[in-house]
Scaffold this active site. Structure first.
Site, PDB file in Angstrom:
ATOM      1  CB  CYS A 151      -0.880  -0.017   1.250  1.00 55.96           C
ATOM      2  SG  CYS A 151      -1.800   1.514   1.471  1.00 55.96           S
TER       3      CYS A 151
ATOM      4  CD  GLU B 108     -27.517   2.130  19.636  1.00 53.69           C
ATOM      5  OE1 GLU B 108     -26.902   1.059  19.609  1.00 53.69           O
ATOM      6  OE2 GLU B 108     -26.967   3.231  19.787  1.00 53.69           O
TER       7      GLU B 108
ATOM      8  CB  CYS C  61     -15.339  -4.989  18.557  1.00 53.23           C
ATOM      9  SG  CYS C  61     -15.973  -3.761  19.706  1.00 53.23           S
TER      10      CYS C  61
END
Ligand code: SAH
Length: 400
Positions: free
Chosen positions: A8, A281, A357
């Site tokens: 990259c 939420e 996560c």
């Protein structure tokens, strides 16, 4: 035979893809080994339990469908855009990025060029002067829609109408533009208010056969291809022992745009199972769109969505004696709270499906659930962020 590695042009100064030099199959092995070590207490305590092989990408490039740039003033009325050089607030220009959707960067760069042309001042973060702070672009994975969000240090941009008209001329792929207002001295990109400047204010994307509206202020996974794999694990765990004709009450906590609960209710319907989903939420825009997403998918009877802090909402449900068969939880990196987990235990669900996560906070929270009478039934990992150290995990717990 050697492994293919990727290159990259910007990676060296960007630092975002810290594992780019490592061949992709080795990256996956490293992630798997790291998880085996971190979850060792559960793996050792449960005979026969092993982490499922991490699900990688076939082609681990151009997977980020959301990208952002900060802006800063440069000499001669120019505007700097790109990304912060690793560990600094120095903006490096970026012509292309290996992991972003290739539609993203040219749009972000066009914002800077158009603002220069219109003499709109970029934000100076030391002085708090200037107006244009950031731009964030989100491209649909399935389809051509593109949402551009401009972040301003003020209620409105100078020559706003003319600026947007010119910007749209230069970026014909953009289907809607929003203005977010962030007047605080903060590193957070978005501020509290957003208004639509062009188009409908949302774009659509598809996951597992369901269609979703996505707005500028709501969380939506950046790697939808891998998100389908992640959600499928959760859906399979929820439905694997639900016979046709049965019904289940599902809590979808930290539900964002309602994506998991809606995909689950849709899959349940296909299996002849009646799932009744409650999603919670804290983001108001996300919940407004989650309700629309439920009705767009003809699931408004099956799914209800509530805007609240997940802990206070489910603590109240637990006090009222509510029960759920399945709890799906997908908290932010900080993980959940002890009160939230205590309420989950009070619901006595058949299964807890914990999507994370951040494996470190997941391990911490799993210990609490295990002390409360649950056992780890399976552990899964999905590589949502190739070339970085991050990994997404799913832990399925059952009553011990
Ligand atoms: N399940 C969704 C969103 C996961 S991201 C998806 O797969 O897309 C985590 C979500 O939790 C974000 O939408 C964030 O706004 C929300 N959130 C963070 N803290 C919260 C809290 N205390 N109460 C409720 N929601 C919260």
């Amino acid at each position: 035979m050697g492994y293919r590695t990727y290159t990259c042009p910007t990676a060296r100064s960007c630092g975002g893809c810290e594992w780019l030099q490592v061949p992709y199959p080795i990256q996956l092995k490293r992630k798997q080994a790291g998880l085996d070590e971190l979850y060792a207490p559960f793996l050792e305590a449960t005979p026969g339990l092993a982490f499922s092989p991490i699900l990688g990408m076939d082609e681990p490039i151009h997977y980020r469908h959301k990208a952002a740039t900060p802006f800063a003033p440069a000499p001669h009325g120019r505007i700097r855009s790109g990304f912060y050089a690793k560990g600094t607030h120095r903006i490096m220009s970026c012509s292309e990025c290996l992991v972003e959707d290739p539609r993203c960067r040219p749009i972000l760069t066009s914002v800077a060029r158009t603002a220069e042309h219109m003499r709109i001042a970029a934000y100076n973060e030391d002085r708090g002067s200037g107006i244009l702070r950031h731009a964030v672009v989100r491209c649909a994975w399935k389809g051509d829609e593109v949402l551009l969000t401009l972040v301003a240090n003020g209620e409105q941009l100078p020559h706003e109408r003319a600026f947007i008209e010119r910007l749209i001329d230069f970026t014909p792929d953009v289907t809607t533009v929003a203005l977010n207002i962030n007047m605080k001295k903060t590193n957070a990109i978005l501020g509290p208010r957003t208004r639509t400047l062009f188009g409908s204010g949302t774009i659509h994307d598809e996951l597992l056969g369901c269609r979703f509206r996505i707005g500028p202020a709501s969380f939506y996974q950046t790697n939808p291809e891998q998100t389908e794999k992640l959600y499928q694990i959760a859906i399979d765990a929820a439905l694997e022992d639900a016979p046709e004709g049965s019904s289940m009450k599902v809590l979808d906590a930290y539900c964002g745009l309602g994506t998991i609960g809606i995909c689950l209710a849709h899959a349940a319907q296909g299996k002849g199972v009646a799932a009744e989903v409650t999603g919670v939420e804290k983001g108001a825009e996300a919940i407004r769109l989650a309700k629309l997403n439920a009705s767009d998918n003809h699931l408004e009877e099956a799914c209800r969505f509530v805007c609240d802090d997940a802990t206070s909402y489910i603590s109240a449900l637990a006090r009222q004696g509510h029960q759920f068969d399945i709890v799906v939880m997908d908290p932010p990196r900080a993980g959940s709270t002890p009160e939230f987990l205590a309420s989950v235990l009070a619901f006595k669900p058949r299964k807890v499906i914990y999507i994370s996560c951040n494996p470190k906070t997941q391990v911490r929270d799993l210990e609490t659930l295990i002390k409360g009478g649950y056992r780890v039934a399976s552990l899964h990992a999905v590589d949502m962020f190739p070339h970085t150290k991050h990994v997404e995990t799913v832990a399925v717990l059952m009553r011990a």
